[in-house]
Design a protein around this motif. Structure first.
Motif, mmCIF file in Angstrom:
data_model
loop_
_atom_site.group_PDB
_atom_site.id
_atom_site.type_symbol
_atom_site.label_atom_id
_atom_site.label_comp_id
_atom_site.label_asym_id
_atom_site.label_seq_id
_atom_site.Cartn_x
_atom_site.Cartn_y
_atom_site.Cartn_z
ATOM 1 N N GLU A 294 2.109 0.860 -4.801
ATOM 2 C CA GLU A 294 2.715 1.044 -3.488
ATOM 3 C C GLU A 294 3.980 0.195 -3.421
ATOM 4 O O GLU A 294 3.922 -1.028 -3.432
ATOM 5 N N CYS B 93 3.971 5.954 -2.500
ATOM 6 C CA CYS B 93 2.636 5.836 -3.071
ATOM 7 C C CYS B 93 2.661 6.574 -4.409
ATOM 8 O O CYS B 93 2.805 7.802 -4.445
ATOM 9 N N CYS C 96 -0.951 3.810 1.909
ATOM 10 C CA CYS C 96 -1.270 5.079 1.253
ATOM 11 C C CYS C 96 -2.679 5.570 1.518
ATOM 12 O O CYS C 96 -2.978 6.737 1.253
#
Length: 272
Positions: free
Chosen positions: A165, A170, A33
């Motif tokens: 995550e 995300c 992410c």
């Protein structure tokens, strides 16, 4: 912003994450992410799946429990409660509880000993910010420290934005956010496919400030929380026409990377 810059903003980098004490026996993990944002001061994040890559279809379940507590259930069966005070989301007991200390409704000083991982958004020892980088089965949990307004002054690193995550998603929880985010904050947060945003309009920040943060994050799904008596329409109107709005009669939903809406959507769950 050009398409090229938006694509650059989604380049994933390797996070040299040092895992917390509860997971020190594991190898460091890579964040999917984090984005390269230092060279793009006003970066707007977007989700891009490279051609030929496999898009995860594993479902994550997200349920609004109350106040600022969302329950996240991973494909591997890990149950997470955000801003856990014990008032919401305790039955069944979560395996992971994140907390912030802005008010007693966002933490508990005596969490149930059955909760395996309790993650305060502040450092209880008072020596620097909280640093969490924890792997629990199929989810990687990390935090981005923020300051907190207490007794009329700002306490440095008193709270955290938590990021989860899982299943290539995300997911971010802004917590009891009391100030604007800097470019360094956005870079540390990275891409958020789903973001949970306080919309009380004053106890955290004004709706003008909070909507600006949510627009810049440009997540596929925006989940309001911490609303109190503020009319939800005020927040929705400030988000603008780029965001669709979906009022759900359910308190929860399932989502995967493959099923994210093509147009960014503010999802107002029952109870919010």
């Amino acid at each position: 912003m050009s398409l090229l810059l938006r694509l650059i903003a989604t380049v994933l980098v390797i996070a040299a994450a040092t895992l917390g004490a509860a997971a020190q026996d594991r190898a460091p993990v890579s964040s999917r992410c984090l984005a390269v944002a230092e060279a793009l001061p006003r970066v707007i994040f977007t989700s891009v799946t490279p051609a030929g890559s496999t898009v995860s279809a594993e479902d994550v379940t997200i349920t609004y429990a109350g106040h600022s507590t969302y329950i996240i259930e991973t494909p591997g069966g890990v149950r997470i409660a955000t801003d856990f005070s014990g008032a919401y989301g305790r039955d069944p007991l979560p395996r992971v509880a994140t907390m912030n200390k802005a008010h007693r409704t966002h933490f508990t000083p005596s969490p149930d000993p059955g909760i395996e991982y309790v993650l305060p958004g502040w450092n209880p020892d008072g020596d620097g910010p909280a640093r969490h980088a924890l792997v629990v089965d199929d989810v990687y949990i990390r935090n981005v420290p923020t300051d907190i307004r207490r007794f009329g002054t700002m306490e440095r690193d008193g709270n955290s934005i938590f990021i989860f995550e899982v299943a290539d998603l995300c997911i971010g929880h802004l917590g009891h956010l009391h100030h604007d985010l800097t470019d360094a904050h956005y870079a540390a947060i990275g891409r958020l496919d789903i973001v949970m945003v306080p919309v009380d309009g004053g106890m955290t920040q004004s709706l003008v400030n909070m909507s600006e943060i949510a627009r810049r994050l440009y997540s596929s799904i925006v989940l309001p929380m911490h609303r109190h008596s503020t009319p939800i329409g005020e927040f929705l109107s400030m988000m603008g026409e780029n965001f669709a709005v979906d009022f759900s009669s359910e308190r929860g939903f399932t989502v995967s990377l493959a099923s994210l809406p093509r147009r960014p959507t503010i999802l107002v769950l029952d109870g919010v």
